[in-house]
Design a protein around this motif. Sequence first.
Motif, short mmCIF file in Angstrom:
data_model
loop_
_atom_site.label_atom_id
_atom_site.label_comp_id
_atom_site.label_asym_id
_atom_site.label_seq_id
_atom_site.Cartn_x
_atom_site.Cartn_y
_atom_site.Cartn_z
N GLN A 70 0.73 -1.10 -0.08
CA GLN A 70 0.20 0.12 -0.06
C GLN A 70 1.01 1.24 -0.15
O GLN A 70 1.88 1.19 0.70
CB GLN A 70 -0.95 0.13 1.22
CG GLN A 70 -1.73 -0.86 1.40
CD GLN A 70 -2.83 -0.90 2.70
OE1 GLN A 70 -2.28 -0.24 3.55
NE2 GLN A 70 -3.89 -1.34 2.48
N GLU A 103 -6.74 14.62 1.19
CA GLU A 103 -7.45 13.48 0.61
C GLU A 103 -7.39 13.31 -0.82
O GLU A 103 -6.87 12.37 -1.24
CB GLU A 103 -9.02 13.47 1.06
CG GLU A 103 -9.07 13.04 2.51
CD GLU A 103 -10.26 12.92 3.21
OE1 GLU A 103 -11.26 13.53 2.31
OE2 GLU A 103 -10.70 12.43 4.05
N ALA A 104 -7.70 14.38 -1.61
CA ALA A 104 -7.60 14.64 -3.23
C ALA A 104 -6.30 14.34 -3.61
O ALA A 104 -6.01 13.64 -4.60
CB ALA A 104 -8.15 15.93 -3.57
N LYS A 107 -5.18 10.47 -3.15
CA LYS A 107 -5.59 9.96 -4.41
C LYS A 107 -5.11 10.05 -5.46
O LYS A 107 -4.65 9.04 -6.12
CB LYS A 107 -7.23 10.31 -4.32
CG LYS A 107 -8.15 9.38 -5.47
CD LYS A 107 -9.55 9.59 -5.49
CE LYS A 107 -10.30 8.67 -6.24
NZ LYS A 107 -11.74 9.06 -6.29
N GLU A 108 -4.75 11.29 -6.00
CA GLU A 108 -4.13 11.74 -7.06
C GLU A 108 -2.57 11.06 -7.03
O GLU A 108 -2.17 10.83 -8.16
CB GLU A 108 -3.81 13.26 -7.13
CG GLU A 108 -4.93 14.01 -7.61
CD GLU A 108 -4.90 15.33 -7.58
OE1 GLU A 108 -3.68 15.88 -7.43
OE2 GLU A 108 -5.82 16.29 -7.75
N CYS A 111 -2.21 6.91 -3.61
CA CYS A 111 -2.46 6.27 -2.15
C CYS A 111 -3.60 5.40 -1.84
O CYS A 111 -4.61 6.00 -2.25
CB CYS A 111 -2.26 7.33 -1.10
SG CYS A 111 -0.54 8.31 -0.99
N ASN A 112 -3.47 4.34 -1.14
CA ASN A 112 -4.28 3.51 -0.57
C ASN A 112 -5.06 3.82 0.77
O ASN A 112 -5.97 3.26 0.91
CB ASN A 112 -4.21 2.04 -0.75
CG ASN A 112 -3.41 1.62 -1.98
OD1 ASN A 112 -2.12 1.87 -1.95
ND2 ASN A 112 -3.89 0.90 -2.81
#
Length: 146
Positions: A70, A103-104, A107-108, A111-112
Amino acid sequence: MNGDDATVEKIAVLLRMFNDEYVKASIHEERGKAVIRECITNGICHVHVVAGVVAGVILGHVVDHPFLDQKVASEVAWYVHPIVRGMRTEHGGVGTHLLELFEASAKERGCNVIAMSTLANSTIATTLMKKHGYTASETSWYKGVK
C-alpha cells in the motif's frame, strides 16, 4: 506551491504558533523548514490564505507502507489559526477544506490509505476525523528520556 524561502517561512510561522498553543516543546527551526520543503517538493502541502497570510496548513509525506502493498499519505502537521477556526468557506470549514484537499492529493498520488494524527485531547479533531470516515487505529505514547 513552491518551496521558496518566503513560502517556507510563512508556513513555519504558523507551525510555531501550533507549537506554542499545544506542544510547548523546543522545536528545531531548520529541521522544521526542511520538513516543510520536503512536503512541498515530494509530499503533500496545502495552505489556506486569508488576506495574504497563511492561516491554515496541512502537510504530509507519501510513502510505501513498510509491510503491506500500500501507498500511504501520512499527515505530518495540520493546523488552523485560532482566528479562522469556525470560519466558513465555500467548501465548509477551513480544517475540513484542508482535509479534503489532502485526501484529493493522496488519491492523485496513488495512495490506498491516509494516516492522520490528532492530539489526544482534541475532541474537535476527533469529531472531524470520525465525520470523514476515519477510524482510530492505534495510540502513540511518548516519554522523554535523558
